[in-house]
Design a protein around this motif. Structure first.
Motif, mmCIF file in Angstrom:
data_model
loop_
_atom_site.group_PDB
_atom_site.id
_atom_site.type_symbol
_atom_site.label_atom_id
_atom_site.label_comp_id
_atom_site.label_asym_id
_atom_site.label_seq_id
_atom_site.Cartn_x
_atom_site.Cartn_y
_atom_site.Cartn_z
ATOM 1 N N PRO A 57 0.776 -1.192 -0.070
ATOM 2 C CA PRO A 57 -0.021 0.051 -0.050
ATOM 3 C C PRO A 57 1.060 1.308 0.026
ATOM 4 O O PRO A 57 2.079 1.334 0.302
ATOM 5 C CB PRO A 57 -0.747 -0.191 1.220
ATOM 6 N N GLY A 58 0.276 2.254 -0.484
ATOM 7 C CA GLY A 58 1.031 3.689 -0.477
ATOM 8 C C GLY A 58 1.810 4.048 -1.791
ATOM 9 O O GLY A 58 2.552 4.772 -1.610
ATOM 10 N N ASP A 61 -0.583 2.287 -8.055
ATOM 11 C CA ASP A 61 -2.047 2.325 -8.088
ATOM 12 C C ASP A 61 -2.497 2.261 -6.573
ATOM 13 O O ASP A 61 -3.662 2.217 -6.423
ATOM 14 C CB ASP A 61 -2.342 1.162 -8.902
ATOM 15 N N ARG A 62 -1.802 1.878 -5.511
ATOM 16 C CA ARG A 62 -2.157 1.904 -4.259
ATOM 17 C C ARG A 62 -1.815 3.043 -3.614
ATOM 18 O O ARG A 62 -1.924 3.428 -2.368
ATOM 19 C CB ARG A 62 -1.921 0.743 -3.513
ATOM 20 N N ARG A 63 -1.529 4.242 -3.988
ATOM 21 C CA ARG A 63 -1.024 5.357 -3.346
ATOM 22 C C ARG A 63 -1.987 6.243 -2.501
ATOM 23 O O ARG A 63 -1.635 6.796 -1.350
ATOM 24 C CB ARG A 63 -0.425 6.612 -4.439
ATOM 25 N N ALA A 64 -3.171 6.067 -2.661
ATOM 26 C CA ALA A 64 -4.215 6.491 -1.735
ATOM 27 C C ALA A 64 -4.486 5.727 -0.605
ATOM 28 O O ALA A 64 -4.989 5.977 0.405
ATOM 29 C CB ALA A 64 -5.538 6.549 -2.389
ATOM 30 N N GLU A 65 -3.933 4.577 -0.410
ATOM 31 C CA GLU A 65 -4.038 3.699 0.914
ATOM 32 C C GLU A 65 -3.029 4.084 1.720
ATOM 33 O O GLU A 65 -1.771 4.370 1.610
ATOM 34 C CB GLU A 65 -3.869 2.247 0.469
ATOM 35 N N PRO A 66 -3.040 3.875 2.980
ATOM 36 C CA PRO A 66 -2.284 4.356 4.170
ATOM 37 C C PRO A 66 -1.136 3.180 4.027
ATOM 38 O O PRO A 66 -1.461 1.858 3.782
ATOM 39 C CB PRO A 66 -2.980 4.134 5.429
ATOM 40 N N CYS A 67 0.257 3.687 4.011
ATOM 41 C CA CYS A 67 1.337 2.916 4.462
ATOM 42 C C CYS A 67 1.221 1.875 5.640
ATOM 43 O O CYS A 67 0.661 2.395 6.663
ATOM 44 C CB CYS A 67 2.451 3.271 4.135
#
Length: 257
Positions: A57-58, A61-67
């Motif tokens: 994540p983070g 294509d998963r940039r909007a998700e929390p790391c």
């Protein structure tokens, strides 16, 4: 704890479908890295290997998700995402932070009663080696300088400050996960599969004596392979690294059932 859906499509990327594959390779990126780092591996091995690259994540294509800043939590999520992916023999490959994560996921898989053919770990000291590093708390400019000094970031990214600063949150989060990680020997930290360690001969982050500490984490075979290059020798020696992987799959497929 952050809960993620156990969805292999969310967590893993297949760049080249391999309908005739007889084995599966799961690849784990380095700190700040993404699944696309392993696109060349997928391209080269696709004729007989189903290559899956983990997407944290983070980023991309998963940039909007929390790391995720805890390696154990990340390992739990990847393990859940890999459920049902054991229809082919599994091999793991992880570089740097990805080596520790691959190890932790492999431990979970073996504890569940499943099998890993081999664990390849690259550019990382043994799991029980504790290094007093605090890169994740450095100011942005100091962190970027540290990455450049140890060749810890793709040189092309270092030339594009805007892209690099966009990647900083994921990098910082990953470094936090690595630097706060502690191997728990009581949780079954010895694998039943062979472990192969890959090291660059000028990598300042992976001294050979500390890389050899991986031998304590397998009850099966242990190999240490040294390549010319620094921390990212994978990018400098792709042919040699791919040849090592190809030899592994050729030998595995030649073994009698």
């Amino acid at each position: 704890m952050v809960l993620f859906p156990a969805d292999s499509g969310l967590w893993c990327r297949r760049f080249h479908p391999s309908p005739d594959a007889t084995a599966r390779l799961v690849c784990f990126p380095h700190a700040g890295g993404s699944a696309s780092f392993y696109f060349p591996v997928s391209s080269e091995l696709r004729d007989r290997v189903d290559v899956m690259a983990v997407q944290y994540p983070g980023r991309q294509d998963r940039r909007a998700e929390p790391c995720v800043e805890d390696l154990g939590e990340l390992a739990d999520a990847v393990f859940a995402a890999l459920q049902g992916q054991d229809d082919l023999p599994l091999t793991f490959f992880g570089h740097s932070m990805g080596a520790l994560l691959a190890f932790e996921v492999a431990c979970r898989i073996e504890r569940s009663g499943l099998k890993i053919e081999r664990l390849f770990v690259s550019g990382r000291v043994g799991p029980a080696v504790v290094r007093p590093e605090r890169l994740h708390i450095l100011p942005d400019d100091d962190l970027l300088a540290a990455m450049a000094e140890m060749n810890g970031t793709d040189a092309r990214l270092l030339e594009d400050e805007e892209i690099l600063r966009m990647a900083l949150p994921a990098l910082r989060s990953d470094l936090h996960a690595v630097e706060t990680y502690r191997c728990d020997p009581g949780a079954g930290a010895v694998l039943n599969c062979p472990v192969t360690v890959l090291v660059g001969d000028t990598d300042p982050r992976t001294p050979l004596d500390e890389a050899r500490e991986w031998h304590a984490h397998t009850s099966a075979g242990f190999d240490l392979e040294v390549f010319p290059g620094g921390h990212f020798f994978l990018s400098e020696q792709p042919t040699a690294v791919l040849a090592l992987l190809d030899a592994h799959f050729a030998a595995s497929q030649a073994e009698p059932e």
